[in-house]
Design a protein around this motif. Structure first.
Motif, PDB file in Angstrom:
ATOM      1  N   PRO A 152       0.827  -1.208   0.000  1.00 50.54           N
ATOM      2  CA  PRO A 152       0.000   0.000   0.000  1.00 50.54           C
ATOM      3  C   PRO A 152       0.859   1.253   0.000  1.00 50.54           C
ATOM      4  CG  PRO A 152      -0.039  -1.049   2.154  1.00 50.54           C
ATOM      5  CD  PRO A 152       0.643  -2.007   1.229  1.00 50.54           C
ATOM      6  N   ALA A 153       0.291   2.321  -0.512  1.00 48.45           N
ATOM      7  CA  ALA A 153       1.041   3.570  -0.661  1.00 48.45           C
ATOM      8  C   ALA A 153       1.581   4.083   0.664  1.00 48.45           C
ATOM      9  CB  ALA A 153       0.166   4.624  -1.326  1.00 48.45           C
ATOM     10  N   GLY A 154       0.862   3.840   1.772  1.00 44.66           N
ATOM     11  CA  GLY A 154       1.297   4.377   3.055  1.00 44.66           C
ATOM     12  C   GLY A 154       2.160   3.438   3.870  1.00 44.66           C
ATOM     13  N   ALA A 155       2.622   2.344   3.274  1.00 43.67           N
ATOM     14  CA  ALA A 155       3.408   1.367   4.036  1.00 43.67           C
ATOM     15  C   ALA A 155       4.711   1.985   4.545  1.00 43.67           C
ATOM     16  CB  ALA A 155       3.722   0.152   3.172  1.00 43.67           C
ATOM     17  N   ASP A 156       5.082   1.626   5.756  1.00 42.23           N
ATOM     18  CA  ASP A 156       6.324   2.115   6.358  1.00 42.23           C
ATOM     19  C   ASP A 156       7.479   1.254   5.846  1.00 42.23           C
ATOM     20  OD1 ASP A 156       8.363   3.071   7.908  1.00 42.23           O
ATOM     21  OD2 ASP A 156       7.556   2.356   9.828  1.00 42.23           O
ATOM     22  N   LEU A 157       7.985   1.588   4.690  1.00 39.51           N
ATOM     23  CA  LEU A 157       9.001   0.754   4.047  1.00 39.51           C
ATOM     24  C   LEU A 157      10.321   0.770   4.816  1.00 39.51           C
ATOM     25  CD1 LEU A 157       8.380   1.522   0.267  1.00 39.51           C
ATOM     26  CD2 LEU A 157       7.294  -0.184   1.740  1.00 39.51           C
ATOM     27  N   LYS A 158      10.709   1.913   5.365  1.00 42.45           N
ATOM     28  CA  LYS A 158      11.951   1.975   6.136  1.00 42.45           C
ATOM     29  C   LYS A 158      11.856   1.102   7.385  1.00 42.45           C
ATOM     30  CE  LYS A 158      13.689   6.493   4.677  1.00 42.45           C
ATOM     31  NZ  LYS A 158      14.120   7.848   5.125  1.00 42.45           N
ATOM     32  N   GLY A 159      10.717   1.159   8.052  1.00 44.67           N
ATOM     33  CA  GLY A 159      10.527   0.322   9.224  1.00 44.67           C
ATOM     34  C   GLY A 159      10.532  -1.150   8.875  1.00 44.67           C
ATOM     35  N   LEU A 160       9.914  -1.482   7.747  1.00 43.16           N
ATOM     36  CA  LEU A 160       9.869  -2.865   7.293  1.00 43.16           C
ATOM     37  C   LEU A 160      11.271  -3.371   6.954  1.00 43.16           C
ATOM     38  CD1 LEU A 160       7.584  -4.930   6.765  1.00 43.16           C
ATOM     39  CD2 LEU A 160       7.602  -4.197   4.378  1.00 43.16           C
ATOM     40  N   ALA A 161      12.054  -2.530   6.280  1.00 46.31           N
ATOM     41  CA  ALA A 161      13.432  -2.914   5.945  1.00 46.31           C
ATOM     42  C   ALA A 161      14.263  -3.102   7.208  1.00 46.31           C
ATOM     43  CB  ALA A 161      14.062  -1.858   5.050  1.00 46.31           C
ATOM     44  N   ALA A 162      14.082  -2.210   8.183  1.00 47.26           N
ATOM     45  CA  ALA A 162      14.823  -2.327   9.441  1.00 47.26           C
ATOM     46  C   ALA A 162      14.435  -3.607  10.187  1.00 47.26           C
ATOM     47  CB  ALA A 162      14.564  -1.108  10.323  1.00 47.26           C
ATOM     48  N   PHE A 163      13.153  -3.932  10.167  1.00 51.29           N
ATOM     49  CA  PHE A 163      12.686  -5.136  10.859  1.00 51.29           C
ATOM     50  C   PHE A 163      13.319  -6.390  10.261  1.00 51.29           C
ATOM     51  CE2 PHE A 163       9.696  -8.738  10.916  1.00 51.29           C
ATOM     52  CZ  PHE A 163       9.603  -8.953  12.285  1.00 51.29           C
ATOM     53  N   TYR A 164      13.255  -6.542   8.940  1.00 54.84           N
ATOM     54  CA  TYR A 164      13.772  -7.763   8.329  1.00 54.84           C
ATOM     55  C   TYR A 164      15.296  -7.812   8.331  1.00 54.84           C
ATOM     56  CZ  TYR A 164       9.137  -9.381   7.241  1.00 54.84           C
ATOM     57  OH  TYR A 164       7.852  -9.838   7.371  1.00 54.84           O
ATOM     58  N   THR A 165      15.945  -6.651   8.350  1.00 53.84           N
ATOM     59  CA  THR A 165      17.399  -6.647   8.540  1.00 53.84           C
ATOM     60  C   THR A 165      17.750  -7.149   9.938  1.00 53.84           C
ATOM     61  OG1 THR A 165      17.636  -4.760   7.036  1.00 53.84           O
ATOM     62  CG2 THR A 165      19.473  -5.214   8.517  1.00 53.84           C
ATOM     63  N   THR A 166      16.983  -6.735  10.925  1.00 52.48           N
ATOM     64  CA  THR A 166      17.208  -7.181  12.299  1.00 52.48           C
ATOM     65  C   THR A 166      16.992  -8.685  12.427  1.00 52.48           C
ATOM     66  OG1 THR A 166      16.512  -5.026  13.148  1.00 52.48           O
ATOM     67  CG2 THR A 166      16.487  -6.869  14.699  1.00 52.48           C
ATOM     68  N   VAL A 167      15.965  -9.200  11.783  1.00 46.05           N
ATOM     69  CA  VAL A 167      15.730 -10.648  11.781  1.00 46.05           C
ATOM     70  C   VAL A 167      16.917 -11.367  11.151  1.00 46.05           C
ATOM     71  CG1 VAL A 167      14.289 -12.506  10.866  1.00 46.05           C
ATOM     72  CG2 VAL A 167      13.215 -10.432  11.745  1.00 46.05           C
ATOM     73  N   LEU A 168      17.373 -10.852  10.017  1.00 40.55           N
ATOM     74  CA  LEU A 168      18.502 -11.464   9.313  1.00 40.55           C
ATOM     75  C   LEU A 168      19.748 -11.504  10.189  1.00 40.55           C
ATOM     76  CD1 LEU A 168      19.588 -12.527   6.564  1.00 40.55           C
ATOM     77  CD2 LEU A 168      20.156 -10.153   6.014  1.00 40.55           C
ATOM     78  N   HIS A 169      20.065 -10.386  10.839  1.00 40.51           N
ATOM     79  CA  HIS A 169      21.249 -10.340  11.695  1.00 40.51           C
ATOM     80  C   HIS A 169      21.082 -11.236  12.916  1.00 40.51           C
ATOM     81  CE1 HIS A 169      22.494  -6.115  10.028  1.00 40.51           C
ATOM     82  NE2 HIS A 169      22.578  -7.071   9.139  1.00 40.51           N
ATOM     83  N   GLY A 170      19.892 -11.260  13.462  1.00 44.54           N
ATOM     84  CA  GLY A 170      19.645 -12.125  14.609  1.00 44.54           C
ATOM     85  C   GLY A 170      19.800 -13.596  14.266  1.00 44.54           C
ATOM     86  N   MET A 171      19.372 -13.977  13.080  1.00 43.56           N
ATOM     87  CA  MET A 171      19.546 -15.365  12.640  1.00 43.56           C
ATOM     88  C   MET A 171      21.023 -15.746  12.574  1.00 43.56           C
ATOM     89  SD  MET A 171      16.590 -15.516   9.695  1.00 43.56           S
ATOM     90  CE  MET A 171      17.270 -17.010   8.931  1.00 43.56           C
TER      91      MET A 171
END
Length: 208
Positions: A152-171
């Motif tokens: 959606p147009a209003g999606a928080d893309l920066k927050g989403l990228a930060a979240f999945y980067t954090t998951v990746l690093h945590g793994m």
């Protein structure tokens, strides 16, 4: 005449790969010159003659890692047909890479040295730049997905990228601590369960 200090049959590319494995396993500070020269099959003068310094060797080893063993997640992210599939494929490919037999567990770029380390600040900064570059790639993939109408147009893309980067690093950290491939695959799938909630636009009252 052979260069002074360099063995006659010195194979620079092979030695660099051996050094990559040492740094990947022990980190920058933990890898001693003795560890490196023994693994590479050369002496200290040869190491300095071919690579300049331990830090220069490490930087080359990180670049090699990015182009070879560490590139599977990035390729999975970029090759998938949609942003969601790209994120999921990245996490699952990383779960496999972080637990591959015959290699140190986890990600060399995540575990090689902490950001802001006092003794080797330039090394920590270098790895930090590499980690941020991966987050930028994730964000770019999300922007591409949004442009294609996948988000959606209003999606928080920066927050989403930060979240999945954090998951990746945590793994990566979990892998170094002994997590199995099955466990990391479960983490990846559970992280994708959050996609719909995280990808949606925040209501006005929830915005900072």
């Amino acid at each position: 005449m052979a260069e002074r200090g360099r063995p006659r049959n010195f194979d620079r590319a092979q030695a660099l790969r051996k050094a990559m494995d040492v740094f990947w396993s022990k980190g920058y500070e933990g890898a001693s010159l003795t560890d490196l020269t023994e693994a590479m099959g050369i002496n200290s003068p040869s190491l300095y003659g071919a690579f300049g310094s331990k830090e220069s060797l490490f930087r080359e080893a990180v670049e090699l890692y990015r182009d070879t063993e560490g590139g599977s997640g990035r390729r999975a992210l970029e090759d998938a047909p949609t942003a969601r599939e790209g994120i999921q494929s990245m996490l699952l490919a990383s779960a496999e890479r972080f637990t591959a037999p015959g290699h140190p567990p986890g990600c060399m770029i995540v575990l090689g040295a902490p950001s802001g380390c006092v003794n080797h600040a330039s090394v920590g900064d270098f790895l930090g730049d590499n980690r941020r570059e991966m987050q930028s790639r994730i964000l770019a993939r999300l922007h591409a997905g949004a442009a294609n109408g996948e988000l959606p147009a209003g999606a928080d893309l920066k927050g989403l990228a930060a979240f999945y980067t954090t998951v990746l690093h945590g793994m990566s950290i979990q892998a170094r601590d002994g997590a199995t491939r099955k466990t990391l695959q479960a983490v990846a799938r559970q992280a994708m369960c959050a996609w719909d909630a995280l990808a949606g636009a925040l209501p006005d009252h929830a915005r900072p």
